[in-house]
Design a protein around this motif. Structure first.
Motif, short mmCIF file in Angstrom:
data_model
loop_
_atom_site.label_atom_id
_atom_site.label_comp_id
_atom_site.label_asym_id
_atom_site.label_seq_id
_atom_site.Cartn_x
_atom_site.Cartn_y
_atom_site.Cartn_z
N TRP A 140 0.84 -1.17 -0.11
CA TRP A 140 -0.03 -0.01 -0.16
C TRP A 140 0.99 1.22 -0.11
O TRP A 140 0.42 2.30 0.02
N SER B 179 0.35 3.66 -3.15
CA SER B 179 -0.98 4.03 -3.33
C SER B 179 -1.35 4.99 -2.34
O SER B 179 -2.11 5.84 -2.49
N GLN C 123 5.80 5.00 -7.18
CA GLN C 123 5.15 4.16 -7.74
C GLN C 123 6.02 2.88 -8.56
O GLN C 123 5.72 1.78 -8.76
N SER D 125 -7.08 7.83 -8.16
CA SER D 125 -7.62 8.43 -6.88
C SER D 125 -7.52 10.18 -7.12
O SER D 125 -6.80 10.55 -7.91
N SER E 194 -0.95 1.32 -8.77
CA SER E 194 -1.15 -0.10 -8.62
C SER E 194 -1.65 -0.15 -7.03
O SER E 194 -0.70 0.30 -6.32
N THR E 195 -2.66 -0.82 -6.78
CA THR E 195 -3.48 -0.82 -5.35
C THR E 195 -3.64 -2.29 -5.29
O THR E 195 -4.50 -2.99 -5.94
#
Length: 440
Positions: free
Chosen positions: A211, A214, A222, A284, A292-293
């Motif tokens: 996490w 994100s 990232q 978001s 990427s989450t």
């Protein structure tokens, strides 16, 4: 650097990196250590470290990790500290023609005195598995068994590390997803959580696992901390079947990325493929571009456990080439296990550029858990400026990422991950072997 043992330290993330860091901070004499985690219960049900087992092996083509892994294995063997978390089943590494990673790993294991058995030919390979096990071995098979290795009951290890942290006076608080890092004059001064609570800190250690990028898009992590979903499946064996396979070593093929464990105490056998994995880019309000989450059991319920059908079929195919009888059984379940990958698969352990109050300890890249007992020592050395220059450079947040040289993990991980498509995810009927599937 002179360490200030009275500084307020907030660790974000109660996983492998965060808990080990907190433990070693407390052991080193730091008095105010608080660990917060987004999950409402701990160990977090969807964390990579919350699992039935992880491989514990020293077989690396990079001797730095071989040496560190042997230190960790020595610590795992301390039953008073870890009880029966560690199971020394041995790890069988298949050697493949033209694949150099395992050959170099073998050389490093031998050089550091591991209990190694080199195996040439199918009879030698079969000889390290129980006679009752039907194992498929190629005609020209070769490999080696490292008896100084096996697997750890991952969730239990995390729970015991949590107990160690609290026993030393550390605080662990679940249900605290972070809304933002608080900053003054460009320096981190604490965190504000989504429920409005604030934790002021002289140092924030960011160990949010997959996490990380994100949840903190303003840090532009990232690429350095890419969340990738790795595919796992489980078999539920009968007690009689489990007893047949119980004394098998971990089977590990670096060339294909496939590995399978012996059954655990619940007679569950886990198998997986360590490869490029999948990403789930999510847009978001916090980020200009998708990040990427993780898609997990906490975010998507049971659907968060489903893996792509293609990977499920590959898992069954790989299993059939090792344990053909087990490949005829239905899978009991699947899981997308989310890694945090760096481009070169070295971890990220170091200060965020130009912020002396923000320290990153993350990007396990699928090979950090085995180091749980000693990992936090590296983190604290980094915080105190005591890491050797070459180690500091290896793990630096802003290090240059050149061409991957294959010394950390084989080239199976060299190509980009695939985007996760919901329509490609497996359904309950896909868990059945082809011979048992109901015609449509």
């Amino acid at each position: 650097m002179v360490a200030d043992r009275d500084k307020r330290i907030v660790v974000i993330g109660a996983g492998c990196f965060g808990l080990s860091a907190a433990y070693h901070l407390l052991k080193r004499g730091y008095q105010q250590v608080t660990v917060i985690d987004r999950a409402p219960i701990l160990p977090a049900p969807d964390a990579a470290s919350t699992d039935i087992n992880k491989i514990v092996r020293s077989s690396y083509a990079d001797i730095y990790y071989t040496r560190l892994a042997r230190e960790a294995i020595s610590a795992w063997k301390e039953a008073e500290e870890w009880a029966d978390t560690y199971h020394e089943s041995g790890v069988y590494c298949a050697l493949s023609l033209g694949e150099t990673y395992t050959d170099k790993a073998y050389e490093n294991d031998v050089a550091l005195g591991a209990r190694i058995e080199y195996l040439s030919g199918p009879d030698a390979v079969r000889g390290v598995f129980p006679p009752s096990v039907n194992i498929s071995v190629p005609e020209h098979a070769r490999g080696y068994l490292n008896r100084d290795g096996g697997w750890a009951f991952a969730s239990q290890g995390i729970s015991r590390m949590m107990d160690k942290v609290t026993a030393l006076g550390g605080k662990i608080i679940p249900g605290k997803p972070v809304a933002e890092l608080l900053r003054t004059d460009g320096k981190t001064t604490g965190v504000r959580c989504e429920d409005g609570s604030v934790f002021e800190a002289d140092l924030v250690v960011l160990s949010a696992g997959s996490w990380t990028a994100s949840a903190f898009p303003e840090l532009s992590l990232q690429k350095t901390c890419l969340a990738t979903g790795q595919c796992v499946a489980m078999l539920q064996l009968t007690p009689e079947e489990a007893d047949m396979y119980r004394d098998c070593p971990v089977f590990l093929n670096f060339h294909t990325g496939f590995y399978v464990f012996p059954p655990n105490q619940d007679n569950v056998m886990k198998l997986a493929i360590h490869d490029c994995g999948y990403t789930q880019p999510v847009k978001s309000d916090k980020s200009a571009s998708p990040v990427s989450t993780p898609r997990t059991v906490l975010t998507h319920g049971p659907d968060g456990l489903r893996i792509p059908k293609a990977s499920l079929h590959k898992l069954r195919s790989e299993l059939a080439q090792v344990y053909p009888e087990l490949a005829k059984k239905p899978f009991a379940g699947t899981r997308l296990c989310w890694y945090t990958d760096s481009p070169d698969e070295n971890w990220v352990i170091g200060y965020y550029p130009d912020d002396p109050n923000l320290f990153l300890a993350t990007s396990g890249s699928g090979h950090a858990y085995k180091f749980l007992p000693v990992l936090g020592r590296l983190v604290v050395d980094g915080i105190e400026g005591a890491l050797p220059p070459d180690v500091m450079e290896r793990f630096a947040v802003d290090r240059a990422h050149g061409t991957k040289d294959g010394t950390i993990e084989p080239e199976i991980r060299a190509h980009p991950p695939a985007p996760l498509e919901e329509e490609d995810l497996c359904k309950p009927e896909d868990l059945l072997p082809a011979s048992a599937a109901v015609p449509v």
